[in-house]
Design a protein around this motif. Structure first.
Motif, PDB file in Angstrom:
ATOM      1  N   TYR A   1      24.516   8.995 -19.048  1.00  0.00           N
ATOM      2  CA  TYR A   1      23.067   8.820 -18.950  1.00  0.00           C
ATOM      3  C   TYR A   1      22.473   9.830 -17.966  1.00  0.00           C
ATOM      4  CZ  TYR A   1      18.574   6.487 -18.160  1.00  0.00           C
ATOM      5  OH  TYR A   1      17.237   6.202 -18.047  1.00  0.00           O
TER       6      TYR A   1
ATOM      7  N   GLU B   1      22.468  13.442 -19.420  1.00  0.00           N
ATOM      8  CA  GLU B   1      21.433  13.649 -20.430  1.00  0.00           C
ATOM      9  C   GLU B   1      20.039  13.693 -19.813  1.00  0.00           C
ATOM     10  OE1 GLU B   1      21.699  14.168 -23.922  1.00  0.00           O
ATOM     11  OE2 GLU B   1      23.666  14.682 -23.110  1.00  0.00           O
TER      12      GLU B   1
ATOM     13  N   ARG C   1      19.426  16.989 -18.138  1.00  0.00           N
ATOM     14  CA  ARG C   1      19.076  18.037 -19.112  1.00  0.00           C
ATOM     15  C   ARG C   1      17.598  18.008 -19.439  1.00  0.00           C
ATOM     16  NH1 ARG C   1      19.181  18.030 -24.647  1.00  0.00           N
ATOM     17  NH2 ARG C   1      20.289  16.041 -24.737  1.00  0.00           N
ATOM     18  N   THR C   2      17.020  16.814 -19.463  1.00  0.00           N
ATOM     19  CA  THR C   2      15.586  16.691 -19.719  1.00  0.00           C
ATOM     20  C   THR C   2      14.777  17.347 -18.621  1.00  0.00           C
ATOM     21  OG1 THR C   2      15.912  14.594 -20.881  1.00  0.00           O
ATOM     22  CG2 THR C   2      13.695  15.055 -20.068  1.00  0.00           C
TER      23      THR C   2
ATOM     24  N   SER D   1      10.931  19.451 -23.420  1.00  0.00           N
ATOM     25  CA  SER D   1      11.168  18.028 -23.668  1.00  0.00           C
ATOM     26  C   SER D   1       9.916  17.173 -23.542  1.00  0.00           C
ATOM     27  CB  SER D   1      12.239  17.499 -22.704  1.00  0.00           C
ATOM     28  OG  SER D   1      13.441  18.214 -22.835  1.00  0.00           O
TER      29      SER D   1
ATOM     30  N   ASN E   1      16.317  14.091 -29.620  1.00  0.00           N
ATOM     31  CA  ASN E   1      17.033  13.969 -28.345  1.00  0.00           C
ATOM     32  C   ASN E   1      18.428  13.391 -28.533  1.00  0.00           C
ATOM     33  OD1 ASN E   1      14.979  14.998 -26.701  1.00  0.00           O
ATOM     34  ND2 ASN E   1      13.964  13.019 -26.561  1.00  0.00           N
ATOM     35  N   ALA E   2      18.516  12.308 -29.298  1.00  0.00           N
ATOM     36  CA  ALA E   2      19.817  11.667 -29.499  1.00  0.00           C
ATOM     37  C   ALA E   2      20.733  12.532 -30.352  1.00  0.00           C
ATOM     38  CB  ALA E   2      19.631  10.298 -30.148  1.00  0.00           C
TER      39      ALA E   2
ATOM     40  N   GLY F   1      21.999  15.386 -28.258  1.00  0.00           N
ATOM     41  CA  GLY F   1      22.853  14.888 -27.197  1.00  0.00           C
ATOM     42  C   GLY F   1      24.297  14.693 -27.633  1.00  0.00           C
TER      43      GLY F   1
ATOM     44  N   TYR G   1      24.342   7.726 -24.366  1.00  0.00           N
ATOM     45  CA  TYR G   1      23.549   8.734 -25.078  1.00  0.00           C
ATOM     46  C   TYR G   1      22.236   8.162 -25.612  1.00  0.00           C
ATOM     47  CZ  TYR G   1      27.233  12.250 -24.954  1.00  0.00           C
ATOM     48  OH  TYR G   1      28.151  13.185 -24.537  1.00  0.00           O
TER      49      TYR G   1
ATOM     50  N   ALA H   1      18.252   8.978 -24.524  1.00  0.00           N
ATOM     51  CA  ALA H   1      17.273   9.438 -25.519  1.00  0.00           C
ATOM     52  C   ALA H   1      16.090   8.479 -25.610  1.00  0.00           C
ATOM     53  CB  ALA H   1      17.948   9.573 -26.889  1.00  0.00           C
TER      54      ALA H   1
ATOM     55  N   LYS I   1      13.754   8.864 -22.559  1.00  0.00           N
ATOM     56  CA  LYS I   1      12.889  10.036 -22.698  1.00  0.00           C
ATOM     57  C   LYS I   1      11.719   9.732 -23.631  1.00  0.00           C
ATOM     58  CE  LYS I   1      17.006  12.957 -22.532  1.00  0.00           C
ATOM     59  NZ  LYS I   1      17.807  13.935 -23.302  1.00  0.00           N
TER      60      LYS I   1
ATOM     61  N   SER J   1      16.585   6.420 -31.790  1.00  0.00           N
ATOM     62  CA  SER J   1      17.606   7.138 -31.030  1.00  0.00           C
ATOM     63  C   SER J   1      18.979   6.863 -31.648  1.00  0.00           C
ATOM     64  CB  SER J   1      17.583   6.707 -29.560  1.00  0.00           C
ATOM     65  OG  SER J   1      16.388   7.129 -28.935  1.00  0.00           O
TER      66      SER J   1
END
Length: 253
Positions: free
Chosen positions: A10, A13, A16-17, A24, A75-76, A79, A106, A110, A113, A151
């Motif tokens: 989590y 990920e 990364r956002t 994003s 996103n998912a 990922g 994951y 997602a 976000k 997601s």
């Protein structure tokens, strides 16, 4: 439950956002704001109300749902696809972490976000149109359920995809058209009777309709039916993911 493993996935990920904040968060918000300007101002000046609701406000739930669906899936999908692409998914599968924990990490990131993006878009919408939310708890329920459901759907697409181009096929060629045809910018009661019946086979209609009910207390489809359809899609995605990990389809072979 391996909480440390879930937290690691989590956190990775979500990090990364923040590294790709413009792509994003900022880009989807700006794109949606353009919809508000074009549809809310240009078309809204000619179509003042739909079912007693100002047109600019009427399209807000549909626009939020459009961003929610596309971003949740993208996103998912990315990922879980990236570990497949780099080969690190084998390290993940051999680690002391279960399939449930992998999915929670994951999909949870997602969905987070997407919920954050949906709330930002709602806040942005208040700058353009007068907006009221009659049932905020129901609104949050649909927001979270839709984010988690799609997601999960995006997770399936990420496992199915064999290349980066396939990651965009379903969001662009399936989900976006279904959202546009699902009553995002109009009420399906405005359609001829035949097309009203055809539209009911579009699952996005129920998502948009239930979400719109939480704002204005009225919808094309009953809110209970909309909620049931959302839960049905959620269960279907869970069953597919369970089969994927049990069979190893597109993961181990």
């Amino acid at each position: 439950m391996n909480v440390h493993a879930i937290r690691a996935i989590y956190g990775f990920e979500m990090a990364r956002t923040w590294r790709t904040l413009l792509q994003s968060i900022v880009a989807p918000v700006i794109s949606t704001a353009l919809y508000f300007i074009v549809f809310g101002s240009a078309i809204g000046s000619r179509m003042t109300e739909v079912d007693g609701v100002a047109y600019g406000a009427f399209i807000v739930p549909g626009l939020v749902m459009l961003s929610l669906l596309t971003q949740s899936i993208s996103n998912a999908a990315f990922g879980i696809y990236f570990p497949k692409f780099t080969g690190t998914i084998y390290e993940l599968l051999s680690a002391p972490i279960s399939a449930v924990e992998i999915v929670i990490g994951y999909v949870g990131a997602a969905a987070t976000k997407s919920v954050l993006l949906g709330l930002i878009i709602l806040a942005t919408a208040t700058l353009f149109v007068p907006l009221r939310i009659e049932h905020p708890l129901v609104m949050m329920l649909f927001l979270v359920l839709t984010s988690v459901t799609f997601s999960l759907f995006g997770f399936i697409i990420g496992i199915w995809a064999e290349g980066f181009e396939k990651l965009q096929i379903v969001p662009l060629l399936v989900v976006t058209p279904l959202t546009f045809l699902g009553g995002s910018f109009y009420s399906i009661s405005m359609l001829p009777p035949f097309w009203q019946k055809v539209t009911l086979f579009n699952p996005v209609v129920y998502l948009v309709s239930g979400f719109r009910w939480s704002f204005f207390g009225q919808s094309d489809v009953g809110v209970v039916v909309s909620l049931a359809m959302t839960l049905a899609i959620l269960v279907a995605c869970i069953l597919v993911i369970a089969w994927i990990f049990r069979s190893g389809w597109r993961i181990r072979n």
